[in-house]
Design a protein around this motif. Structure first.
Motif, PDB file in Angstrom:
ATOM      1  N   UNK A   1     -13.621  30.566   9.407  1.00  0.00           N
ATOM      2  CA  UNK A   1     -13.677  29.909  10.721  1.00  0.00           C
ATOM      3  C   UNK A   1     -13.060  30.789  11.798  1.00  0.00           C
ATOM      4  N   UNK A   2     -11.959  31.468  11.470  1.00  0.00           N
ATOM      5  CA  UNK A   2     -11.310  32.370  12.423  1.00  0.00           C
ATOM      6  C   UNK A   2     -12.260  33.496  12.830  1.00  0.00           C
ATOM      7  N   UNK A   3     -12.978  34.039  11.872  1.00  0.00           N
ATOM      8  CA  UNK A   3     -13.926  35.110  12.173  1.00  0.00           C
ATOM      9  C   UNK A   3     -15.081  34.607  13.043  1.00  0.00           C
ATOM     10  N   UNK A   4     -15.590  33.403  12.733  1.00  0.00           N
ATOM     11  CA  UNK A   4     -16.642  32.824  13.577  1.00  0.00           C
ATOM     12  C   UNK A   4     -16.152  32.725  15.019  1.00  0.00           C
ATOM     13  N   UNK A   5     -14.900  32.292  15.193  1.00  0.00           N
ATOM     14  CA  UNK A   5     -14.330  32.161  16.529  1.00  0.00           C
ATOM     15  C   UNK A   5     -14.261  33.523  17.229  1.00  0.00           C
ATOM     16  N   UNK A   6     -13.802  34.540  16.515  1.00  0.00           N
ATOM     17  CA  UNK A   6     -13.721  35.888  17.097  1.00  0.00           C
ATOM     18  C   UNK A   6     -15.103  36.403  17.480  1.00  0.00           C
ATOM     19  N   UNK A   7     -16.093  36.188  16.596  1.00  0.00           N
ATOM     20  CA  UNK A   7     -17.450  36.652  16.877  1.00  0.00           C
ATOM     21  C   UNK A   7     -18.005  35.961  18.118  1.00  0.00           C
ATOM     22  N   UNK A   8     -17.795  34.651  18.205  1.00  0.00           N
ATOM     23  CA  UNK A   8     -18.308  33.882  19.337  1.00  0.00           C
ATOM     24  C   UNK A   8     -17.640  34.322  20.642  1.00  0.00           C
ATOM     25  N   UNK A   9     -16.344  34.576  20.580  1.00  0.00           N
ATOM     26  CA  UNK A   9     -15.607  34.986  21.778  1.00  0.00           C
ATOM     27  C   UNK A   9     -16.150  36.310  22.314  1.00  0.00           C
ATOM     28  N   UNK A  10     -16.375  37.278  21.433  1.00  0.00           N
ATOM     29  CA  UNK A  10     -16.896  38.583  21.853  1.00  0.00           C
ATOM     30  C   UNK A  10     -18.322  38.449  22.385  1.00  0.00           C
ATOM     31  N   UNK A  11     -19.119  37.584  21.759  1.00  0.00           N
ATOM     32  CA  UNK A  11     -20.510  37.388  22.202  1.00  0.00           C
ATOM     33  C   UNK A  11     -20.604  36.461  23.421  1.00  0.00           C
ATOM     34  N   UNK A  12     -19.479  35.825  23.770  1.00  0.00           N
ATOM     35  CA  UNK A  12     -19.410  34.892  24.912  1.00  0.00           C
ATOM     36  C   UNK A  12     -20.382  33.720  24.736  1.00  0.00           C
TER      37      UNK A  12
ATOM     38  N   UNK B   1     -20.728  29.704  22.384  1.00  0.00           N
ATOM     39  CA  UNK B   1     -20.038  28.712  21.564  1.00  0.00           C
ATOM     40  C   UNK B   1     -20.292  29.029  20.093  1.00  0.00           C
ATOM     41  N   UNK B   2     -19.329  28.724  19.257  1.00  0.00           N
ATOM     42  CA  UNK B   2     -19.459  28.985  17.823  1.00  0.00           C
ATOM     43  C   UNK B   2     -20.734  28.349  17.266  1.00  0.00           C
ATOM     44  N   UNK B   3     -21.074  27.158  17.757  1.00  0.00           N
ATOM     45  CA  UNK B   3     -22.251  26.440  17.262  1.00  0.00           C
ATOM     46  C   UNK B   3     -23.545  27.235  17.473  1.00  0.00           C
ATOM     47  N   UNK B   4     -23.541  28.151  18.435  1.00  0.00           N
ATOM     48  CA  UNK B   4     -24.738  28.955  18.700  1.00  0.00           C
ATOM     49  C   UNK B   4     -24.965  30.072  17.695  1.00  0.00           C
ATOM     50  N   UNK B   5     -23.923  30.400  16.927  1.00  0.00           N
ATOM     51  CA  UNK B   5     -24.076  31.492  15.964  1.00  0.00           C
ATOM     52  C   UNK B   5     -23.764  31.082  14.523  1.00  0.00           C
ATOM     53  N   UNK B   6     -22.968  30.027  14.353  1.00  0.00           N
ATOM     54  CA  UNK B   6     -22.486  29.686  13.018  1.00  0.00           C
ATOM     55  C   UNK B   6     -23.596  29.129  12.138  1.00  0.00           C
ATOM     56  N   UNK B   7     -23.671  29.681  10.934  1.00  0.00           N
ATOM     57  CA  UNK B   7     -24.590  29.194   9.913  1.00  0.00           C
ATOM     58  C   UNK B   7     -23.772  28.959   8.651  1.00  0.00           C
ATOM     59  N   UNK B   8     -24.105  27.921   7.930  1.00  0.00           N
ATOM     60  CA  UNK B   8     -23.355  27.581   6.729  1.00  0.00           C
ATOM     61  C   UNK B   8     -23.536  28.632   5.646  1.00  0.00           C
ATOM     62  N   UNK B   9     -22.530  28.762   4.814  1.00  0.00           N
ATOM     63  CA  UNK B   9     -22.599  29.678   3.685  1.00  0.00           C
ATOM     64  C   UNK B   9     -23.221  28.967   2.494  1.00  0.00           C
ATOM     65  N   UNK B  10     -24.542  28.964   2.460  1.00  0.00           N
ATOM     66  CA  UNK B  10     -25.277  28.344   1.362  1.00  0.00           C
ATOM     67  C   UNK B  10     -25.589  29.425   0.339  1.00  0.00           C
ATOM     68  N   UNK B  11     -25.071  29.284  -0.888  1.00  0.00           N
ATOM     69  CA  UNK B  11     -25.359  30.322  -1.880  1.00  0.00           C
ATOM     70  C   UNK B  11     -26.836  30.335  -2.251  1.00  0.00           C
ATOM     71  N   UNK B  12     -27.442  31.519  -2.238  1.00  0.00           N
ATOM     72  CA  UNK B  12     -28.818  31.671  -2.686  1.00  0.00           C
ATOM     73  C   UNK B  12     -28.844  31.976  -4.177  1.00  0.00           C
ATOM     74  N   UNK B  13     -27.963  32.855  -4.597  1.00  0.00           N
ATOM     75  CA  UNK B  13     -27.876  33.224  -6.009  1.00  0.00           C
ATOM     76  C   UNK B  13     -26.409  33.375  -6.366  1.00  0.00           C
ATOM     77  N   UNK B  14     -26.041  32.823  -7.494  1.00  0.00           N
ATOM     78  CA  UNK B  14     -24.676  32.948  -7.980  1.00  0.00           C
ATOM     79  C   UNK B  14     -24.743  33.482  -9.400  1.00  0.00           C
ATOM     80  N   UNK B  15     -24.235  34.682  -9.610  1.00  0.00           N
ATOM     81  CA  UNK B  15     -24.280  35.296 -10.938  1.00  0.00           C
ATOM     82  C   UNK B  15     -22.859  35.363 -11.473  1.00  0.00           C
TER      83      UNK B  15
END
Length: 117
Positions: A45-56, A58-72
């Motif tokens: 969450x902290x990283x999402x906030x930093x990314x959003x701040x630099x991109x100017x 809201x976090x909601x505009x860039x945040x995507x859930x971490x859905x596992x596609x493959x787990x080995x």
């Protein structure tokens, strides 16, 4: 574990910055940022906030859930002895059967119309 790539983040980042410049702006090694954007590492969450701040944005505009596609996972026997096995889990959307059902309904309708001709 392989997660979904972060397409919204990547699109907005590419419109403004290269990965090298963006990773500097968010105080992260470029290879580490690259792993996050490609879905190889979860984004906190902290990283999402930093990314959003630099991109100017809201976090909601860039945040995507971490859905596992493959787990080995490497299987281990008792007392941490390897049994040379791997477990592979593939995740699919919860509504996958609804999606298939809708597509099949559409296909059946199209085939029925063509058959009637």
């Amino acid at each position: 574990m392989i997660l979904q790539p972060k397409e919204k983040l990547k699109k907005l980042r590419k419109a403004k910055y290269t990965q090298a410049i963006f990773s500097e702006l968010v105080a992260m090694d470029q290879s580490q940022y690259n792993r996050r954007e490609k879905g190889r590492i979860s984004i906190t969450d902290d990283e999402w906030e930093r990314f959003a701040k630099v991109l100017k944005v809201d976090v909601e505009n860039i945040k995507e859930l971490d859905v596992p596609l493959v787990n080995i996972t490497h299987n281990h026997g008792e007392n941490d002895h390897s049994i040379n096995g791997y477990e592979i889990k593939v995740s699919v959307p919860k509504n996958i059967f609804d999606i298939f059902h809708n597509k099949l309904d559409t296909l059946i309708t199209l085939m029925s119309k063509n058959y009637e001709k």
